[in-house]
Write a protein that holds these residues in place. Structure first.
Motif, PDB file in Angstrom:
ATOM      1  N   PHE A  28      -7.846  28.339 -18.924  1.00 11.11           N
ATOM      2  CA  PHE A  28      -6.859  29.011 -18.077  1.00 11.11           C
ATOM      3  C   PHE A  28      -7.511  29.549 -16.809  1.00 11.11           C
ATOM      4  O   PHE A  28      -7.048  29.299 -15.695  1.00 11.11           O
ATOM      5  N   PHE A  29      -8.609  30.278 -16.961  1.00 10.13           N
ATOM      6  CA  PHE A  29      -9.245  30.899 -15.801  1.00 10.13           C
ATOM      7  C   PHE A  29      -9.976  29.890 -14.929  1.00 10.13           C
ATOM      8  O   PHE A  29     -10.084  30.081 -13.712  1.00 10.13           O
ATOM      9  N   LEU A  30     -10.461  28.812 -15.503  1.00 13.47           N
ATOM     10  CA  LEU A  30     -11.092  27.768 -14.700  1.00 13.47           C
ATOM     11  C   LEU A  30     -10.071  27.123 -13.770  1.00 13.47           C
ATOM     12  O   LEU A  30     -10.315  26.975 -12.563  1.00 13.47           O
ATOM     13  N   VAL A  31      -8.918  26.753 -14.322  1.00  9.33           N
ATOM     14  CA  VAL A  31      -7.862  26.129 -13.510  1.00  9.33           C
ATOM     15  C   VAL A  31      -7.308  27.132 -12.502  1.00  9.33           C
ATOM     16  O   VAL A  31      -7.033  26.793 -11.351  1.00  9.33           O
ATOM     17  N   LEU A  32      -7.191  28.380 -12.920  1.00  8.46           N
ATOM     18  CA  LEU A  32      -6.703  29.425 -12.016  1.00  8.46           C
ATOM     19  C   LEU A  32      -7.666  29.608 -10.852  1.00  8.46           C
ATOM     20  O   LEU A  32      -7.246  29.756  -9.693  1.00  8.46           O
ATOM     21  N   TYR A  33      -8.959  29.596 -11.136  1.00  7.83           N
ATOM     22  CA  TYR A  33      -9.981  29.748 -10.084  1.00  7.83           C
ATOM     23  C   TYR A  33      -9.952  28.571  -9.108  1.00  7.83           C
ATOM     24  O   TYR A  33     -10.062  28.758  -7.895  1.00  7.83           O
ATOM     25  N   LEU A  34      -9.756  27.368  -9.639  1.00  5.49           N
ATOM     26  CA  LEU A  34      -9.801  26.173  -8.802  1.00  5.49           C
ATOM     27  C   LEU A  34      -8.543  25.985  -7.962  1.00  5.49           C
ATOM     28  O   LEU A  34      -8.617  25.576  -6.802  1.00  5.49           O
ATOM     29  N   PHE A  35      -7.370  26.280  -8.543  1.00  3.76           N
ATOM     30  CA  PHE A  35      -6.113  25.944  -7.871  1.00  3.76           C
ATOM     31  C   PHE A  35      -5.241  27.151  -7.487  1.00  3.76           C
ATOM     32  O   PHE A  35      -4.297  26.994  -6.718  1.00  3.76           O
ATOM     33  N   LYS A  36      -5.518  28.323  -8.075  1.00  2.73           N
ATOM     34  CA  LYS A  36      -4.821  29.581  -7.735  1.00  2.73           C
ATOM     35  C   LYS A  36      -3.369  29.644  -8.207  1.00  2.73           C
ATOM     36  O   LYS A  36      -2.629  30.535  -7.785  1.00  2.73           O
ATOM     37  N   TYR A  37      -2.947  28.717  -9.063  1.00  8.47           N
ATOM     38  CA  TYR A  37      -1.591  28.740  -9.581  1.00  8.47           C
ATOM     39  C   TYR A  37      -1.596  29.236 -11.030  1.00  8.47           C
ATOM     40  O   TYR A  37      -2.187  28.590 -11.909  1.00  8.47           O
ATOM     41  N   VAL A  38      -0.928  30.355 -11.288  1.00  9.74           N
ATOM     42  CA  VAL A  38      -0.851  30.871 -12.657  1.00  9.74           C
ATOM     43  C   VAL A  38      -0.100  29.892 -13.546  1.00  9.74           C
ATOM     44  O   VAL A  38      -0.476  29.666 -14.702  1.00  9.74           O
ATOM     45  N   SER A  39       0.960  29.303 -13.020  1.00  7.86           N
ATOM     46  CA  SER A  39       1.777  28.374 -13.803  1.00  7.86           C
ATOM     47  C   SER A  39       0.976  27.155 -14.246  1.00  7.86           C
ATOM     48  O   SER A  39       1.022  26.758 -15.422  1.00  7.86           O
ATOM     49  N   LEU A  40       0.232  26.564 -13.338  1.00  6.39           N
ATOM     50  CA  LEU A  40      -0.581  25.393 -13.661  1.00  6.39           C
ATOM     51  C   LEU A  40      -1.673  25.752 -14.661  1.00  6.39           C
ATOM     52  O   LEU A  40      -1.925  25.007 -15.621  1.00  6.39           O
ATOM     53  N   ALA A  41      -2.300  26.901 -14.457  1.00  5.85           N
ATOM     54  CA  ALA A  41      -3.350  27.359 -15.365  1.00  5.85           C
ATOM     55  C   ALA A  41      -2.788  27.601 -16.765  1.00  5.85           C
ATOM     56  O   ALA A  41      -3.438  27.294 -17.772  1.00  5.85           O
ATOM     57  N   SER A  42      -1.572  28.129 -16.828  1.00  3.46           N
ATOM     58  CA  SER A  42      -0.934  28.395 -18.113  1.00  3.46           C
ATOM     59  C   SER A  42      -0.673  27.108 -18.881  1.00  3.46           C
ATOM     60  O   SER A  42      -0.938  27.018 -20.090  1.00  3.46           O
ATOM     61  N   ILE A  43      -0.159  26.106 -18.188  1.00  2.00           N
ATOM     62  CA  ILE A  43       0.121  24.819 -18.825  1.00  2.00           C
ATOM     63  C   ILE A  43      -1.171  24.154 -19.290  1.00  2.00           C
ATOM     64  O   ILE A  43      -1.243  23.628 -20.406  1.00  2.00           O
ATOM     65  N   CYS A  44      -2.206  24.199 -18.462  1.00  2.00           N
ATOM     66  CA  CYS A  44      -3.484  23.587 -18.825  1.00  2.00           C
ATOM     67  C   CYS A  44      -4.113  24.305 -20.024  1.00  2.00           C
ATOM     68  O   CYS A  44      -4.674  23.658 -20.918  1.00  2.00           O
ATOM     69  N   GLY A  45      -4.011  25.634 -20.041  1.00  2.00           N
ATOM     70  CA  GLY A  45      -4.528  26.388 -21.171  1.00  2.00           C
ATOM     71  C   GLY A  45      -3.805  26.045 -22.462  1.00  2.00           C
ATOM     72  O   GLY A  45      -4.423  25.880 -23.522  1.00  2.00           O
ATOM     73  N   ALA A  46      -2.484  25.910 -22.370  1.00  2.00           N
ATOM     74  CA  ALA A  46      -1.676  25.565 -23.544  1.00  2.00           C
ATOM     75  C   ALA A  46      -1.983  24.156 -24.031  1.00  2.00           C
ATOM     76  O   ALA A  46      -2.130  23.919 -25.242  1.00  2.00           O
ATOM     77  N   LEU A  47      -2.091  23.206 -23.111  1.00  2.00           N
ATOM     78  CA  LEU A  47      -2.427  21.834 -23.476  1.00  2.00           C
ATOM     79  C   LEU A  47      -3.797  21.755 -24.140  1.00  2.00           C
ATOM     80  O   LEU A  47      -3.979  21.071 -25.155  1.00  2.00           O
ATOM     81  N   TYR A  48      -4.752  22.472 -23.557  1.00  2.00           N
ATOM     82  CA  TYR A  48      -6.101  22.492 -24.134  1.00  2.00           C
ATOM     83  C   TYR A  48      -6.061  23.015 -25.563  1.00  2.00           C
ATOM     84  O   TYR A  48      -6.718  22.461 -26.459  1.00  2.00           O
ATOM     85  N   SER A  49      -5.293  24.077 -25.778  1.00  2.00           N
ATOM     86  CA  SER A  49      -5.236  24.681 -27.106  1.00  2.00           C
ATOM     87  C   SER A  49      -4.690  23.704 -28.138  1.00  2.00           C
ATOM     88  O   SER A  49      -5.216  23.582 -29.249  1.00  2.00           O
TER      89      SER A  49
END
Length: 205
Positions: A133-154
């Motif tokens: 979640f925080f890696l994607v958030l750091y790279l792209f700055k979108y909470v929504s995208l980071a949330s989806i990526c974190g959920a998919l990873y899980s």
């Protein structure tokens, strides 16, 4: 079976507690549904009420899942997993707020934290998606995208671990993917805005 059904109902009701609405009205005299995205989640609470309020909402939303999951674990592991899912659904469609709630981000992390504690006794079931979640958030700055990526990873992590280690029950895989699909569905408008280039970016990272 009755205990499992009762646990699921309890999970839904606990998940339905709209802490963003409660904290906003009690401490800030503000209904955050009338501002920002109108979403009853930590991100909108932080945007409207400030960082402290946003953090408080996120923590409360995580802990309500942990509480529901922990109580249901006294019944059975299956009851706990189903209760965690019910809690996430309650958060998104709360009976106490006209079925208009959050986007399941804090609650899915509450579910993962609960699984790490009560089911797997392995912190990586929570830490891995959290770091993603925080890696994607750091790279792209979108909470929504980071949330989806974190959920998919899980879900990918849980599925792969279950198949490799041949652990039971399979219900954990099903519930994990249902929650991931719920997160994606709840962020469909955000994804549309990202595609159009008009989604809000964070500025603090």
């Amino acid at each position: 079976m009755i205990k499992i059904i009762f646990s699921i109902i309890l999970g839904y009701l606990l998940g339905s507690i709209p802490f963003a609405l409660v904290i906003g009205k009690v401490f800030y005299k503000t209904d955050i549904r009338q501002s920002g995205s109108g979403n009853l989640g930590g991100t909108n609470a932080g945007r409207i009420l400030g960082k402290k309020a946003g953090i408080a909402v996120i923590v409360c939303d995580v802990l309500k899942v942990v509480l529901a999951f922990g109580l249901a674990s006294l019944v059975s592991e299956v009851a706990a997993i189903l209760t965690g899912l019910a809690c996430c659904i309650g958060h998104c469609y709360p009976i106490f707020a006209n079925f208009k709630g959050g986007k399941a981000v804090s609650t899915i992390f509450g579910f993962l934290l609960s699984c790490a504690i009560f089911v797997f006794q392995d912190p990586w079931y929570f830490a891995g998606p959290f770091l993603m979640f925080f890696l994607v958030l750091y790279l792209f700055k979108y909470v929504s995208l980071a949330s989806i990526c974190g959920a998919l990873y899980s879900s990918i992590f849980i599925t792969s671990e279950q198949f490799i280690l041949k652990m039971e029950p399979i219900i954990i895989i099903i519930c994990s993917w249902l929650m991931t699909l719920l997160v994606i569905y709840r962020h469909k408008e955000n994804m549309k805005r990202i595609k159009e280039g008009c989604e809000n970016k964070i500025s603090w990272m």
